[in-house]
Design a protein around this motif. Structure first.
Motif, PDB file in Angstrom:
ATOM      1  N   GLY A 162      -4.389   3.972  -3.667  1.00 30.02           N
ATOM      2  CA  GLY A 162      -3.595   3.667  -2.478  1.00 30.02           C
ATOM      3  C   GLY A 162      -2.812   2.369  -2.556  1.00 30.02           C
ATOM      4  O   GLY A 162      -2.165   1.972  -1.590  1.00 30.02           O
TER       5      GLY A 162
ATOM      6  N   ILE B 109       5.458   4.326   1.963  1.00 33.71           N
ATOM      7  CA  ILE B 109       5.938   5.651   2.383  1.00 33.71           C
ATOM      8  C   ILE B 109       6.612   5.531   3.747  1.00 33.71           C
ATOM      9  O   ILE B 109       7.693   6.082   3.970  1.00 33.71           O
ATOM     10  CB  ILE B 109       4.789   6.679   2.413  1.00 33.71           C
ATOM     11  N   GLU B 110       5.991   4.799   4.648  1.00 38.90           N
ATOM     12  CA  GLU B 110       6.554   4.616   5.995  1.00 38.90           C
ATOM     13  C   GLU B 110       7.895   3.885   5.939  1.00 38.90           C
ATOM     14  O   GLU B 110       8.850   4.254   6.620  1.00 38.90           O
ATOM     15  CB  GLU B 110       5.574   3.848   6.883  1.00 38.90           C
TER      16      GLU B 110
ATOM     17  N   THR C 204       0.848  -1.179   0.000  1.00 37.40           N
ATOM     18  CA  THR C 204       0.000   0.000   0.000  1.00 37.40           C
ATOM     19  C   THR C 204       0.890   1.238   0.000  1.00 37.40           C
ATOM     20  O   THR C 204       2.040   1.191   0.463  1.00 37.40           O
ATOM     21  CB  THR C 204      -0.917   0.046   1.230  1.00 37.40           C
ATOM     22  N   LYS C 205       0.365   2.312  -0.501  1.00 32.66           N
ATOM     23  CA  LYS C 205       1.103   3.575  -0.542  1.00 32.66           C
ATOM     24  C   LYS C 205       1.561   3.946   0.858  1.00 32.66           C
ATOM     25  O   LYS C 205       2.724   4.310   1.065  1.00 32.66           O
ATOM     26  CB  LYS C 205       0.207   4.660  -1.135  1.00 32.66           C
ATOM     27  N   GLU C 206       0.670   3.817   1.827  1.00 29.78           N
ATOM     28  CA  GLU C 206       0.970   4.180   3.210  1.00 29.78           C
ATOM     29  C   GLU C 206       2.144   3.381   3.775  1.00 29.78           C
ATOM     30  O   GLU C 206       3.068   3.945   4.363  1.00 29.78           O
ATOM     31  CB  GLU C 206      -0.282   3.966   4.063  1.00 29.78           C
ATOM     32  N   GLU C 207       2.140   2.048   3.588  1.00 32.24           N
ATOM     33  CA  GLU C 207       3.227   1.235   4.159  1.00 32.24           C
ATOM     34  C   GLU C 207       4.557   1.461   3.438  1.00 32.24           C
ATOM     35  O   GLU C 207       5.617   1.452   4.066  1.00 32.24           O
ATOM     36  CB  GLU C 207       2.866  -0.254   4.208  1.00 32.24           C
TER      37      GLU C 207
END
Length: 161
Positions: free
Chosen positions: A116, A21-22, A16-19
């Motif tokens: 996402g 990026i993190e 996912t984009k969120e993971e």
């Protein structure tokens, strides 16, 4: 448990984009190819995980700008590789500082983001690119040999201490 067959041709879901990026940098193996997915300055990049020069892992390389190009610097020998094109960049030894291209040395892959989810489509460039060597069997054997030599040196150094 039966191993799920990985589809070929992609695009391949890599997270996912969120993971991503993190994580900033993520290792993936797609169709038997080791890939480094990088999130930097609000963009995603994907390139072969092992440096074209000597097969060193790029994951811990610094990202710096050289001559207007964002590059990853191989931590092993400081080779500079542009994130967008896979171009080898080097500095002329004369003054003033002038940067030159060695041409494309590192295979880069296409990254897309949809709703996402981030996907990587492996490069379909038909010609040989130097980083291809470290994806094949001979390159894997060469990497293993180098890693064994480095481990032996580290062990010998530790024994002297």
């Amino acid at each position: 448990m039966e191993k799920k067959e990985e589809p070929t041709g992609g695009p391949h879901f890599v997270g996912t984009k969120e993971e991503l990026i993190e994580a900033k940098r993520s290792f993936r193996t797609l169709e038997g190819r080791d890939i480094l997915v990088i999130y930097h300055q609000e963009g995603f990049f994907a390139l072969d995980f092992h440096c074209y020069h000597a097969g060193g892992p790029l994951q811990n390389g610094d990202i710096e700008e050289f001559d207007g190009k964002m590059c990853i610097v191989c931590p092993k020998h400081k080779y500079k590789i542009s994130l967008a094109e896979g171009e080898g960049i080097y500095k002329a030894s004369n003054q003033p500082v002038v940067w030159y291209s060695k041409g494309v040395k590192q295979r880069v892959h296409t990254v897309t983001e949809t709703n996402g989810e981030v996907y990587v489509k492996l490069s379909t460039q038909p010609h040989f690119i130097e980083s291809d060597f470290y994806q094949g069997e001979k390159g894997k054997l060469e990497r293993a040999k180098i890693e064994a030599e480095e481990a032996a040196k580290a062990k010998a150094k530790e024994a002297k201490s």
